[in-house]
Design a protein around this motif. Structure first.
Motif, PDB file in Angstrom:
ATOM      1  N   THR A 184      14.993  -5.035 -31.754  1.00 28.90           N
ATOM      2  CA  THR A 184      14.569  -4.648 -33.117  1.00 28.90           C
ATOM      3  C   THR A 184      14.221  -5.894 -33.936  1.00 28.90           C
ATOM      4  OG1 THR A 184      16.146  -2.836 -32.979  1.00 28.90           O
ATOM      5  CG2 THR A 184      15.271  -3.318 -35.156  1.00 28.90           C
ATOM      6  N   LEU A 185      15.129  -6.868 -33.901  1.00 30.11           N
ATOM      7  CA  LEU A 185      14.908  -8.070 -34.714  1.00 30.11           C
ATOM      8  C   LEU A 185      13.745  -8.896 -34.169  1.00 30.11           C
ATOM      9  CD1 LEU A 185      18.607  -9.087 -35.405  1.00 30.11           C
ATOM     10  CD2 LEU A 185      17.010  -8.007 -36.964  1.00 30.11           C
ATOM     11  N   TYR A 186      13.604  -8.926 -32.838  1.00 34.34           N
ATOM     12  CA  TYR A 186      12.494  -9.698 -32.251  1.00 34.34           C
ATOM     13  C   TYR A 186      11.157  -9.053 -32.610  1.00 34.34           C
ATOM     14  CZ  TYR A 186       9.434 -11.968 -28.934  1.00 34.34           C
ATOM     15  OH  TYR A 186       8.401 -12.670 -28.372  1.00 34.34           O
ATOM     16  N   ALA A 187      11.126  -7.713 -32.594  1.00 34.85           N
ATOM     17  CA  ALA A 187       9.877  -7.005 -32.912  1.00 34.85           C
ATOM     18  C   ALA A 187       9.423  -7.301 -34.341  1.00 34.85           C
ATOM     19  CB  ALA A 187      10.088  -5.503 -32.740  1.00 34.85           C
ATOM     20  N   VAL A 188      10.384  -7.492 -35.229  1.00 36.35           N
ATOM     21  CA  VAL A 188      10.047  -7.703 -36.641  1.00 36.35           C
ATOM     22  C   VAL A 188       9.808  -9.182 -36.952  1.00 36.35           C
ATOM     23  CG1 VAL A 188      10.926  -7.437 -38.998  1.00 36.35           C
ATOM     24  CG2 VAL A 188      11.309  -5.651 -37.326  1.00 36.35           C
ATOM     25  N   THR A 189      10.625 -10.050 -36.350  1.00 33.07           N
ATOM     26  CA  THR A 189      10.568 -11.465 -36.736  1.00 33.07           C
ATOM     27  C   THR A 189       9.847 -12.347 -35.710  1.00 33.07           C
ATOM     28  OG1 THR A 189      12.681 -11.920 -35.669  1.00 33.07           O
ATOM     29  CG2 THR A 189      12.771 -11.261 -37.972  1.00 33.07           C
ATOM     30  N   GLY A 190       9.753 -11.894 -34.455  1.00 32.84           N
ATOM     31  CA  GLY A 190       9.100 -12.695 -33.415  1.00 32.84           C
ATOM     32  C   GLY A 190       9.956 -13.853 -32.945  1.00 32.84           C
ATOM     33  N   THR A 191      11.256 -13.807 -33.217  1.00 31.77           N
ATOM     34  CA  THR A 191      12.152 -14.883 -32.795  1.00 31.77           C
ATOM     35  C   THR A 191      13.508 -14.298 -32.380  1.00 31.77           C
ATOM     36  OG1 THR A 191      13.251 -16.910 -33.486  1.00 31.77           O
ATOM     37  CG2 THR A 191      12.820 -15.315 -35.206  1.00 31.77           C
ATOM     38  N   THR A 192      14.221 -15.069 -31.567  1.00 29.73           N
ATOM     39  CA  THR A 192      15.571 -14.638 -31.199  1.00 29.73           C
ATOM     40  C   THR A 192      16.616 -15.642 -31.691  1.00 29.73           C
ATOM     41  OG1 THR A 192      15.302 -15.696 -29.055  1.00 29.73           O
ATOM     42  CG2 THR A 192      14.901 -13.330 -29.135  1.00 29.73           C
ATOM     43  N   HIS A 193      16.162 -16.660 -32.408  1.00 29.69           N
ATOM     44  CA  HIS A 193      17.084 -17.663 -32.928  1.00 29.69           C
ATOM     45  C   HIS A 193      17.701 -17.149 -34.230  1.00 29.69           C
ATOM     46  CE1 HIS A 193      18.582 -21.526 -34.391  1.00 29.69           C
ATOM     47  NE2 HIS A 193      18.504 -21.919 -33.124  1.00 29.69           N
ATOM     48  N   LEU A 194      19.025 -17.269 -34.331  1.00 26.36           N
ATOM     49  CA  LEU A 194      19.732 -16.676 -35.470  1.00 26.36           C
ATOM     50  C   LEU A 194      19.211 -17.163 -36.823  1.00 26.36           C
ATOM     51  CD1 LEU A 194      23.395 -16.746 -34.156  1.00 26.36           C
ATOM     52  CD2 LEU A 194      22.199 -14.737 -34.945  1.00 26.36           C
TER      53      LEU A 194
ATOM     54  N   ALA B  37      22.939   7.464 -15.178  1.00 24.27           N
ATOM     55  CA  ALA B  37      22.613   7.618 -16.607  1.00 24.27           C
ATOM     56  C   ALA B  37      22.505   6.245 -17.271  1.00 24.27           C
ATOM     57  CB  ALA B  37      23.681   8.452 -17.297  1.00 24.27           C
ATOM     58  N   PHE B  38      23.373   5.322 -16.867  1.00 21.61           N
ATOM     59  CA  PHE B  38      23.314   3.971 -17.439  1.00 21.61           C
ATOM     60  C   PHE B  38      21.998   3.286 -17.058  1.00 21.61           C
ATOM     61  CE2 PHE B  38      24.007  -0.607 -16.749  1.00 21.61           C
ATOM     62  CZ  PHE B  38      24.190  -0.983 -18.069  1.00 21.61           C
ATOM     63  N   ILE B  39      21.574   3.491 -15.800  1.00 21.65           N
ATOM     64  CA  ILE B  39      20.314   2.876 -15.360  1.00 21.65           C
ATOM     65  C   ILE B  39      19.156   3.400 -16.208  1.00 21.65           C
ATOM     66  CG2 ILE B  39      18.699   2.670 -13.418  1.00 21.65           C
ATOM     67  CD1 ILE B  39      21.175   2.873 -11.560  1.00 21.65           C
ATOM     68  N   VAL B  40      19.144   4.712 -16.455  1.00 21.13           N
ATOM     69  CA  VAL B  40      18.077   5.313 -17.277  1.00 21.13           C
ATOM     70  C   VAL B  40      18.136   4.742 -18.700  1.00 21.13           C
ATOM     71  CG1 VAL B  40      17.227   7.486 -18.262  1.00 21.13           C
ATOM     72  CG2 VAL B  40      18.057   7.427 -15.908  1.00 21.13           C
ATOM     73  N   PHE B  41      19.349   4.677 -19.240  1.00 23.26           N
ATOM     74  CA  PHE B  41      19.580   4.169 -20.600  1.00 23.26           C
ATOM     75  C   PHE B  41      19.059   2.730 -20.732  1.00 23.26           C
ATOM     76  CE2 PHE B  41      22.873   1.983 -23.328  1.00 23.26           C
ATOM     77  CZ  PHE B  41      22.449   2.504 -24.537  1.00 23.26           C
ATOM     78  N   GLN B  42      19.405   1.908 -19.768  1.00 23.61           N
ATOM     79  CA  GLN B  42      19.050   0.490 -19.828  1.00 23.61           C
ATOM     80  C   GLN B  42      17.560   0.281 -19.563  1.00 23.61           C
ATOM     81  OE1 GLN B  42      20.828  -1.785 -20.928  1.00 23.61           O
ATOM     82  NE2 GLN B  42      20.408  -3.755 -19.982  1.00 23.61           N
ATOM     83  N   SER B  43      16.986   1.094 -18.650  1.00 25.56           N
ATOM     84  CA  SER B  43      15.574   0.899 -18.321  1.00 25.56           C
ATOM     85  C   SER B  43      14.692   1.169 -19.540  1.00 25.56           C
ATOM     86  CB  SER B  43      15.161   1.759 -17.130  1.00 25.56           C
ATOM     87  OG  SER B  43      15.474   3.091 -17.390  1.00 25.56           O
ATOM     88  N   GLY B  44      15.129   2.079 -20.419  1.00 27.43           N
ATOM     89  CA  GLY B  44      14.378   2.326 -21.645  1.00 27.43           C
ATOM     90  C   GLY B  44      14.261   1.064 -22.482  1.00 27.43           C
ATOM     91  N   PHE B  45      15.347   0.313 -22.581  1.00 32.13           N
ATOM     92  CA  PHE B  45      15.342  -0.928 -23.384  1.00 32.13           C
ATOM     93  C   PHE B  45      14.484  -2.014 -22.726  1.00 32.13           C
ATOM     94  CE2 PHE B  45      19.603   0.644 -24.923  1.00 32.13           C
ATOM     95  CZ  PHE B  45      19.130   0.986 -26.176  1.00 32.13           C
ATOM     96  N   ILE B  46      14.578  -2.097 -21.389  1.00 28.99           N
ATOM     97  CA  ILE B  46      13.812  -3.151 -20.701  1.00 28.99           C
ATOM     98  C   ILE B  46      12.312  -2.860 -20.821  1.00 28.99           C
ATOM     99  CG2 ILE B  46      13.364  -4.210 -18.445  1.00 28.99           C
ATOM    100  CD1 ILE B  46      16.364  -3.774 -17.845  1.00 28.99           C
ATOM    101  N   LEU B  47      11.950  -1.585 -20.680  1.00 30.02           N
ATOM    102  CA  LEU B  47      10.531  -1.231 -20.828  1.00 30.02           C
ATOM    103  C   LEU B  47      10.054  -1.460 -22.262  1.00 30.02           C
ATOM    104  CD1 LEU B  47      10.403   1.989 -18.643  1.00 30.02           C
ATOM    105  CD2 LEU B  47       9.312  -0.191 -18.158  1.00 30.02           C
ATOM    106  N   LEU B  48      10.955  -1.233 -23.210  1.00 32.21           N
ATOM    107  CA  LEU B  48      10.632  -1.476 -24.625  1.00 32.21           C
ATOM    108  C   LEU B  48      10.341  -2.965 -24.847  1.00 32.21           C
ATOM    109  CD1 LEU B  48      10.561   0.384 -27.145  1.00 32.21           C
ATOM    110  CD2 LEU B  48      12.842  -0.391 -27.663  1.00 32.21           C
ATOM    111  N   LEU B  49      11.134  -3.779 -24.174  1.00 34.32           N
ATOM    112  CA  LEU B  49      10.951  -5.227 -24.272  1.00 34.32           C
ATOM    113  C   LEU B  49       9.594  -5.638 -23.693  1.00 34.32           C
ATOM    114  CD1 LEU B  49      12.774  -7.390 -25.412  1.00 34.32           C
ATOM    115  CD2 LEU B  49      13.847  -7.641 -23.199  1.00 34.32           C
ATOM    116  N   LEU B  50       9.225  -5.008 -22.570  1.00 33.82           N
ATOM    117  CA  LEU B  50       7.922  -5.311 -21.961  1.00 33.82           C
ATOM    118  C   LEU B  50       6.780  -4.841 -22.862  1.00 33.82           C
ATOM    119  CD1 LEU B  50       8.574  -4.438 -18.213  1.00 33.82           C
ATOM    120  CD2 LEU B  50       8.129  -6.686 -19.170  1.00 33.82           C
ATOM    121  N   SER B  51       7.005  -3.709 -23.512  1.00 34.95           N
ATOM    122  CA  SER B  51       5.970  -3.198 -24.419  1.00 34.95           C
ATOM    123  C   SER B  51       5.754  -4.129 -25.594  1.00 34.95           C
ATOM    124  CB  SER B  51       6.368  -1.819 -24.953  1.00 34.95           C
ATOM    125  OG  SER B  51       6.664  -0.972 -23.901  1.00 34.95           O
TER     126      SER B  51
END
Lengths: 503, 110
Positions: A184-194, B37-51
């Protein structure tokens, strides 16, 4: 050599873990020696860092010369260095108490050998967490700490496997919530540094991001704060050695509380941001639920379960300071934090000394303890008096600053809650002290423990008193520099403007 | 945040994926199903990061590989956690001959 101390503090622990694994193939004595030496080396580098810290201020160290965000930056201030020294000392005590450990079963010896490297990795992860300033690295270290803590639990027998499973699963779920906050914070700020996050949030004035990020980053610590609660882990409290419980309660849980402080005041502490009313009410309810743990502690018949509730209840003092958020209250919280690390560890070490094998440890066995075991009894009185807030312990000054913070903010609800809790704890302290000194045979007549096993407890008790006696120096040199910049007594820069010096 | 409808749908889908996993963590009583269920839960976050990599590219940081690096590191951490969970499931199954959490709590002494 002198300029790599922040890295060496962590490296000596990790190298020690590797060396302990290698020496495990030769002799368990060598494993124990390697583990103890690596903690001592880390402690040596921490103490050496003080010299540079006191001369130059906070130390920003970039691992491998790589600047953030690609590289990992370690920031060591006087407070984190002091806190780190306490953590290392408790790790050393844990190693010391595990010297006579004999695990049953055909794999018992190997479990004993694996235990030491795991403890070193856990200590390194926990220290790394208080040194790093990058939220994503914090997430990774959180996962490492959960896995190494789970490994430690698994070593102590197959009856802990289900609890170990739950620790890995729910600890990782909470770590994932932390990752959600980071995203969430990275998406808004573009950084991970506190520090960058705070600056970017201030520029963007994005209150929704502060709320969402704060929600995830707060809930991420739920499991840590409730870890070893008798409600959720009664079996672990009965089966695990008390010194291991002490390490988890004093180090892992207090580090989580410190990181919550860092996140609130160094990443999300956007000036001018006012939390909505519903959030404030929710925060008060959460903190008051932790205060209730003192009541639960007083109702316990088992010493170890009472200690677990006391450990949880003391977290409420830290959270009250965060809730008040002014200079006095935060000073009180950090002072409490230092005191609690010593007190919680000391209490569990006393439980270890008085315990006879695994299983329940009735409180009734403590009757007349001061008469039968004066040193242990006296140390117990000192620790409980710090929780109750009796001068001149460290706990007294923590609570004093918290009350001052509540008065300054005119927050009568928190002031009333603090007053009632302190009064309740004082009553409990007086009752317990009376119980400890009463004329009664300790049931059953317990064999006296060796002086070597009593010495660490006495040192921790002396530490609690010293923390109180030298509170002014500790607050000035260690606590104040750790506060947000707005609360530090920094000189206002003289900025030249159109050729004139202005303030 | 200026999100168009397609991005909102895309991100929303990943959030729903995480929420499905989160629900599974609470509703399933079998430990193995909890791990899934944990794998599904976590994969959502990792894919979000890639997006997010695409989003940072939109923000002017063309081909910035930082979110990819974060996703890779998160993936490695998740792999470690999932392997540990599977190993523990195997050990618990061997000892108690069940992975049902209700049955396990009955068989274990407090």
């Amino acid at each position: 050599m002198r300029f790599d101390q922040p890295f060496l503090i962590l490296l000596s622990l990790l190298l020690g873990a590797g060396l302990a694994v290698l020496t495990a193939f030769i002799s368990i004595r060598l494993t124990k020696l390697a583990a103890a030496l690596s903690v001592l080396a880390s402690l040596y580098f921490s103490i050496q860092s003080f010299l540079v810290l006191l001369a130059n201020g906070p130390w920003h160290y970039e691992l491998g010369g790589w600047a953030p965000p690609w590289g990992i930056e370690l920031v060591i201030g006087p407070f984190t260095c002091f806190f780190g020294c306490l953590i290392l000392s408790i790790a050393l005590l844990t190693l010391f108490y595990s010297r006579h450990l004999r695990l049953p079963g055909p794999m018992g010896l190997w479990k004993e050998k694996v235990l030491h490297p795991l403890l070193l990795v856990l200590t390194a992860a926990v220290l790394g967490m208080i040194f790093v300033r990058d939220v994503f690295t914090l997430y990774l270290l959180l996962e490492v700490s959960i896995l190494s803590a789970a490994g430690l639990l698994a070593c102590f027998g197959d009856r802990n496997w289900v609890d170990t499973f739950h620790l890995v699963l729910w600890g990782s779920v909470c770590a994932s919530l932390f990752l959600a906050g980071v995203i969430t914070l990275y998406a808004v700020t573009g950084t991970t540094h506190l520090d960058d996050i705070l600056a970017q949030l201030f520029i963007a004035k994005n209150e929704a991001a502060v709320l969402t990020g704060g929600f995830f980053l707060t809930f991420a610590w739920t499991y840590h704060f409730n870890f070893l609660s008798p409600f959720f882990f009664p079996r672990l409290l009965n089966h695990l050695p008390s010194y291991v419980l002490g390490f988890f309660s004093s180090v892992m849980v207090r580090v989580a509380a410190y990181l919550l402080f860092i996140v609130y005041f160094f990443a999300l502490g956007v000036p001018g941001f006012t939390p909505p009313f519903w959030l404030t009410v929710l925060e008060y309810l959460v903190v008051f639920s932790f205060l209730a743990d003192f009541f639960f502690a007083s109702r316990q018949k088992d010493f170890q379960h009472a200690l677990a509730f006391l450990s949880l209840g003391q977290l409420s003092f830290l959270f009250l300071g965060f809730l008040l958020g002014n200079k006095s209250a935060l000073t009180g919280s950090l002072m409490e934090l230092l005191s609690q690390v010593l007190v919680v560890s000391g209490l569990f070490l006393i439980a270890e000394n008085l315990r006879e094998g695994a299983g329940a440890h009735p409180l009734s066995r403590l009757a007349g303890l001061v008469r039968h075991r004066p040193m242990t009894g006296l140390a117990l009185v000192i620790f409980i008096s710090s929780i109750a807030g009796v001068p001149p312990t460290g706990g007294f000054f923590g609570k004093y600053y918290l009350i001052q913070g509540a008065l300054e903010k005119h927050d009568w609800v928190i002031l009333a809650a603090l007053g009632l809790t302190i009064a309740f704890n004082f009553f409990y302290f007086a009752k317990l002290t009376g119980f400890l000194v009463e004329h009664r045979e300790t049931y059953p007549a317990q064999p006296a423990s060796s002086f070597a096993s009593k010495l660490p407890i006495l040192l921790l008790a002396v530490g609690v008193i010293l923390l109180g006696m030298f509170h002014q120096g500790i607050i000035h040199d260690y606590v104040e520099p750790a506060l947000p910049k707005a609360f530090q007594n920094l000189p206002v820069p003289n900025v030249p403007f159109l050729g004139k010096a202005v303030e | 945040m200026n999100l168009d409808w397609s991005s909102a749908f895309h991100y929303g889908l990943l959030v729903v994926l995480s929420l499905v996993g989160f629900k599974g963590l609470f509703s399933q009583t079998d430990l193995l199903k909890k791990v899934v269920a944990f794998i599904v839960f976590q994969s959502g976050f990792i894919l979000l990061l890639l997006s997010l990599a695409q989003r940072t590219a939109v923000a002017g940081l063309e081909n910035h590989p930082f979110p990819h690096a974060l996703a890779l590191a998160a993936l490695a951490a998740t792999l470690g956690v999932v392997l540990s969970l599977f190993a523990l499931c195997s050990a618990i199954q061997g000892k108690y001959e069940t992975l049902d959490s209700e049955e396990l709590s009955k068989r274990m002494k407090p």
